[in-house]
Design an enzyme around this catalytic site. Structure first.
Site, PDB file in Angstrom:
ATOM      1  CD  GLU A   1      66.153  -2.790  67.126  1.00 37.69           C
ATOM      2  OE1 GLU A   1      65.025  -2.695  66.575  1.00 37.69           O
ATOM      3  OE2 GLU A   1      66.343  -2.532  68.331  1.00 37.69           O
TER       4      GLU A   1
ATOM      5  CG  PHE B   1      62.939  -8.388  80.492  1.00 38.08           C
ATOM      6  CD1 PHE B   1      61.640  -8.266  80.017  1.00 38.08           C
ATOM      7  CD2 PHE B   1      63.814  -7.322  80.329  1.00 38.08           C
ATOM      8  CE1 PHE B   1      61.214  -7.102  79.405  1.00 38.08           C
ATOM      9  CE2 PHE B   1      63.392  -6.151  79.722  1.00 38.08           C
ATOM     10  CZ  PHE B   1      62.088  -6.040  79.251  1.00 38.08           C
ATOM     11  CD  GLN B   2      64.285  -6.141  76.432  1.00 38.35           C
ATOM     12  OE1 GLN B   2      65.406  -5.787  76.759  1.00 38.35           O
ATOM     13  NE2 GLN B   2      63.414  -5.335  75.844  1.00 38.35           N
TER      14      GLN B   2
ATOM     15  CE  LYS C   1      73.545  -4.776  81.326  1.00 37.91           C
ATOM     16  NZ  LYS C   1      72.299  -4.199  81.806  1.00 37.91           N
TER      17      LYS C   1
ATOM     18  CG  MET D   1      56.356  -8.291  41.533  1.00 39.38           C
ATOM     19  SD  MET D   1      56.486  -8.199  39.739  1.00 39.38           S
ATOM     20  CE  MET D   1      58.110  -7.482  39.553  1.00 39.38           C
TER      21      MET D   1
HETATM   22  C1  LIG Z   1      58.861  -8.014  53.307  1.00 34.24           C
HETATM   23  C2  LIG Z   1      58.097  -8.434  52.125  1.00 34.24           C
HETATM   24  N1  LIG Z   1      56.780  -8.692  52.222  1.00 34.24           N
HETATM   25  C3  LIG Z   1      56.082  -9.076  51.133  1.00 34.24           C
HETATM   26  C4  LIG Z   1      56.701  -9.241  49.935  1.00 34.24           C
HETATM   27  C5  LIG Z   1      55.908  -9.712  48.719  1.00 34.24           C
HETATM   28  N2  LIG Z   1      55.918  -8.664  47.693  1.00 34.24           N
HETATM   29  C6  LIG Z   1      56.776  -8.673  46.659  1.00 34.24           C
HETATM   30  S1  LIG Z   1      56.655  -7.326  45.693  1.00 34.24           S
HETATM   31  C7  LIG Z   1      55.380  -6.725  46.613  1.00 34.24           C
HETATM   32  C8  LIG Z   1      54.753  -5.428  46.266  1.00 34.24           C
HETATM   33  C9  LIG Z   1      55.669  -4.293  46.464  1.00 34.24           C
HETATM   34  O1  LIG Z   1      54.922  -3.122  46.423  1.00 34.24           O
HETATM   35  P1  LIG Z   1      55.622  -1.737  46.155  1.00 34.24           P
HETATM   36  O2  LIG Z   1      56.756  -1.549  47.063  1.00 34.24           O
HETATM   37  O3  LIG Z   1      54.588  -0.682  46.141  1.00 34.24           O
HETATM   38  O4  LIG Z   1      56.265  -1.955  44.729  1.00 34.24           O
HETATM   39  P2  LIG Z   1      55.557  -2.047  43.301  1.00 34.24           P
HETATM   40  O5  LIG Z   1      55.571  -3.485  42.921  1.00 34.24           O
HETATM   41  O6  LIG Z   1      54.173  -1.502  43.425  1.00 34.24           O
HETATM   42  O7  LIG Z   1      56.436  -1.233  42.420  1.00 34.24           O
HETATM   43  C10 LIG Z   1      55.078  -7.590  47.674  1.00 34.24           C
HETATM   44  C11 LIG Z   1      54.002  -7.387  48.640  1.00 34.24           C
HETATM   45  C12 LIG Z   1      58.082  -8.989  49.887  1.00 34.24           C
HETATM   46  N3  LIG Z   1      58.802  -9.139  48.788  1.00 34.24           N
HETATM   47  N4  LIG Z   1      58.754  -8.579  50.984  1.00 34.24           N
END
Ligand SMILES: Cc1ncc(C[n+]2csc(CCOP(=O)(O)OP(=O)(O)O)c2C)c(N)n1
Ligand SMILES: [Mg+2]
Lengths: 594, 173
Positions: free
Chosen positions: A77, A139-140, A189, A502
């Site tokens: 979803e 349920f659900q 529903k 990041m």
């Molecule tokens: C759903 C979610 N979980 C955790 C984070 C925290 N977070 C921000 S950037 C990042 C790393 C992203 O990794 P990647 O997609 O490999 O991108 P890169 O920075 O390596 O280019 C994380 C874990 C987030 N922004 N969103």
């Protein structure tokens, strides 16, 4: 067992469905489920993204009879709602989502929050347990309205079939008017299966009392703003996604060209001013350009239009545009003074405000050449060009190659969240509003690929590329199924750096280089091979030499999704960077700077 | 210990849709945005489609401004008015169950009289005093009754209404 339970429910649903071709009397009554489909058709909805389940079966049953609405079954979803979000941003029409009760609905919530933060008009219809079962931990059952309260512009729990048509009209109106935003409509529903006569559907004019869509612009406020703008020596315009929402880019450009104003943009505003236009001085904020952050810091007048001025833009608020008088133009009155108390608050549609502003400044001369001289000196000082031509693959270079190989006036770019997102923002040449479809406010990893799916469905004839990371792609990798099934020729460019880059960057800079749980290469499969296994095209590249041919091959592939897995230099970080809490002007340009 | 900041109370009155879910959505909004709410009271208006909310906000002008704007943004909110600088009537009703035996019952009743409060219920061990008025008056009575021992207390929260006849928002319904 869940399965059986669902199945049983569906049988009852089928039994109770009224036979439409029977007596003329029957024709005058319709079910709530039928009314949902009728309502969507009336509103001109052409595509629904979703996943079926027990509590929404009556609606799907009616959907099956509609030849006007295309349904795209996603694999999760979350994929459906991100796709709908992107669909909305590309078409300017609300994106529509169907999900079942309980887990179906709760799986949507990240996407609802994402749409809320980026003011995207997404309307989600969720099945709910029958009204007598509500509140019994059935349920659900989850409290969809309660869960979605903080992340929706508005939401409904529809308790009677005859309320359905009205609720749909209202939802479409609310989603796209004023400051757009997501709506959730929860449909028990029995409300879907219950019948009502068309006469029972009433227009309710009073319904929007107190809901002001497009407030009149206060002319005096704009005049005051114009006077100060004309008197300024070092003015800067700061634009956000509101320009794109309002379709105000040409009104903006008139003012900008008239006075020769420098323009900085938020992430969401990228593309509203063509990257090749010399007035654009770059992105502002945490990973903004040197010239943009410097110019705002030194400016004496800041005209902020269609931006929330959130913390990723302002950095340390106290030191944001410290020498400037600030004018803030936004359609949402609540943005005035939420973060920064503007000297010139103007509530209104950006298009209207900018066009009256243009009337006031037309022929009133241009700004000081000296100011542009200073800005140009920052361009020389803080250049973001890297050398290229190295044997290792630089992520920035990958984005630049993509920008060169794609038609920048046509291509839609979606991204995940992380370093790759910032590199895409910094190095792709955006030329039109909403060209970049990214998760700005919520920063939702996993947004990019399903957003690419939504964008491609919205614009079948335009190239769609997703720039994503190894982490982000894997958060919704299951949507390869959807892209293959729908034969969507999206090109996914993965900047595979073996890490949650990041976050790793923050650890390197602010946590003494302690890399805790950010290296993810172990266990990550060949993403090219995974794509092939799904039935798409997968290519891997590890050197700059093979990059362009691989990318071109992927871009040419039109029988389904293609993935270019780029093994990029793992240690690369995003610069410039404003450390959290610092003033924007004190950005750092590299690791040694921290 | 830092001195607790002095309260800056602002009365707001809001006309909202009288529908299930509205109160929870609006009170959730106030909580989630970190606004400090001293009191919140809701009741149906003469037109059953609408309710009036009385909200007492604790905070500076900037906070107040945001509370008003954020509420106004909600689809179910018809209008919000800040009554800080408008003349208005403010009342609170308090039911105070006080320890009262034969020895001090009349004293309590006298006290209630002085405050023009009523005795709503008399039992063997307790009386319930019903006090209405501005928040200060009710508080003063509560303080005095405290001497006898207050068993339980229930307050309505403060309700506010702008003075004079220009209650346009209601008339036009
Ligand atoms: C759903 C979610 N979980 C955790 C984070 C925290 N977070 C921000 S950037 C990042 C790393 C992203 O990794 P990647 O997609 O490999 O991108 P890169 O920075 O390596 O280019 C994380 C874990 C987030 N922004 N969103
Ligand atoms: Mg990564």
């Amino acid at each position: 067992m869940a399965q059986t339970k669902d199945g049983n429910e569906s049988r009852t649903a089928t039994k109770k469905r009224p036979n439409e071709e029977s007596s003329p009397d029957k024709e005058r009554t319709i079910t709530g489920a039928r009314a949902v489909i009728n309502g969507l058709e009336e509103q001109g909805a052409e595509v629904v993204f979703g996943i079926i389940g027990g509590a929404i079966m009556p609606i799907y049953d009616e959907l099956g009879k509609s030849d006007k609405i295309r349904h795209v079954t996603t694999t999760h979803e979350q994929g459906a709602i991100h796709a709908a979000d992107a669909y909305a941003r590309v078409t300017g029409k609300p994106g529509v989502v169907f999900a079942t009760s309980g887990p179906g609905a709760s799986n949507l919530m990240t996407g609802v929050a994402n749409a809320y933060m980026d003011s995207s008009p997404v309307i989600s219809f969720t099945g709910q347990v029958a009204t007598p079962l509500i509140g019994q931990d059935s349920f659900q059952e989850v409290d969809v309205r309660g869960m979605s309260d903080p992340i929706t512009k508005h939401n409904y729990l529809v308790m009677e079939p005859k309320e359905v048509p009205k609720t749909i009209r209202k939802s479409f109106h609310l989603a796209q008017s004023g400051r757009p935003g997501p709506i959730v409509v929860d449909l028990p529903k029995d409300v879907q299966m219950g019948e009502f006569t068309r006469e029972e559907d009433s227009q309710d004019e009073k319904e929007f009392k107190g809901y002001e869509v497009n407030p009149d612009v206060n002319g005096q406020e704009v005049e005051d703003l114009a006077d100060s703008l004309l008197a300024a020596e070092r003015p800067v315009v700061l634009i956000g996604g509101g320009i794109a929402q309002a379709g105000a880019e040409s009104e903006l450009m008139k003012v900008v060209e008239e006075l020769e104003l420098p323009v900085a943009s938020s992430l969401m505003g990228l593309g509203c001013v063509n990257s090749r236009d010399p007035h654009l001085i770059g992105m502002v904020g945490m990973h903004g350009s040197g010239p943009a952050n410097k110019a705002i810091a030194k400016s004496d007048f800041l005209l902020a239009v269609g931006t929330r001025l959130d913390d990723r833009i302002t950095g340390n608020v106290e030191e944001f545009a410290p020498r400037a008088e600030i004018a803030h133009v936004d359609i949402d009155p609540a943005e005035m003074g939420k973060i920064i108390q503007p000297d010139f608050p103007v509530v209104g549609d950006a298009k209207k405000v900018l066009s009256s502003l243009n009337d006031l400044v037309e022929g009133k001369g241009q700004i000081d050449k000296e100011w542009w001289g200073q800005i140009r000196s920052w361009f020389d000082k803080y250049s973001m060009d890297s050398k290229g031509g190295e044997s290792v693959l630089k992520p920035q270079e990958v984005v630049r190659a993509l920008s060169e190989l794609t038609d920048n006036d046509e291509t839609i770019v979606t991204t995940g969240v992380g370093q790759h997102q910032m590199w895409a923002a910094q190095h792709y040449e955006f030329t039109y509003p909403n060209q970049l479809i990214t998760s700005g406010g919520l920063g939702t990893m996993g947004f990019g690929f399903p957003a690419g799916i939504g964008a491609q469905i919205a614009a079948p004839d335009r190239p769609v590329v997703t720039v994503t990371g190894d982490g982000s792609f894997q958060m919704n990798i299951q949507e390869l199924t959807t892209a293959v099934r729908e034969r969507l020729p999206i090109t996914v460019v993965i900047l595979r750096n073996g890490s949650l880059g990041m976050v790793r960057q923050w650890q390197q800079l602010f946590f003494d280089n302690r890399l805790v749980e950010t290296l993810i290469d172990e266990g990550t499969p060949s993403l090219a091979k995974v794509t092939e296994a799904y039935g798409g095209k997968g290519i891997s590249v590890a050197e700059e030499e093979g990059l362009r041919p691989a990318m071109q091959e992927a871009l040419n592939y039109d029988r389904g999704p293609s993935v270019v897995e780029c093994f990029v230099a793992e240690e690369e970080n995003v610069f410039p960077m404003v450390p959290a809490g610092a003033a924007n002007e004190n950005f750092i340009l590299g690791e040694g700077d921290a | 210990m830092p001195k607790p900041k002095e309260k800056q109370l602002h009365p707001l009155t809001a006309l909202v849709k009288n529908k299930s879910g509205v109160l929870s959505r609006l009170s959730g909004l106030l909580a989630r945005r970190g606004f400090n709410i001293d009191s919140l009271a809701v009741g149906e208006t003469t037109d059953s489609r609408y309710s009036r909310m009385s909200i007492i906000v604790n905070g500076d002008r900037k906070t107040l401004d945001q509370v008003v704007k954020q509420l106004n943004k909600q689809v179910d909110v018809i209008s919000v008015k800040d009554l800080s600088d408008r003349s208005h009537v403010e009342r609170e009703l308090s039911l105070i169950k006080v320890h009262a035996g034969t020895e001090n019952r009349s004293e309590i009743i006298e006290l209630a009289d002085i405050f023009r409060a009523k005795v709503a219920d008399v039992g063997k061990k307790f009386v319930i005093v019903e006090a209405t008025g501005g928040a200060d008056k009710v508080k003063a009575l509560e303080d005095l009754l405290e001497e006898f021992g207050i068993e339980e207390i229930a307050r309505t929260g403060r309700v506010v209404l702008e003075r004079a006849e220009k209650r346009k928002d209601e008339k036009s319904e």
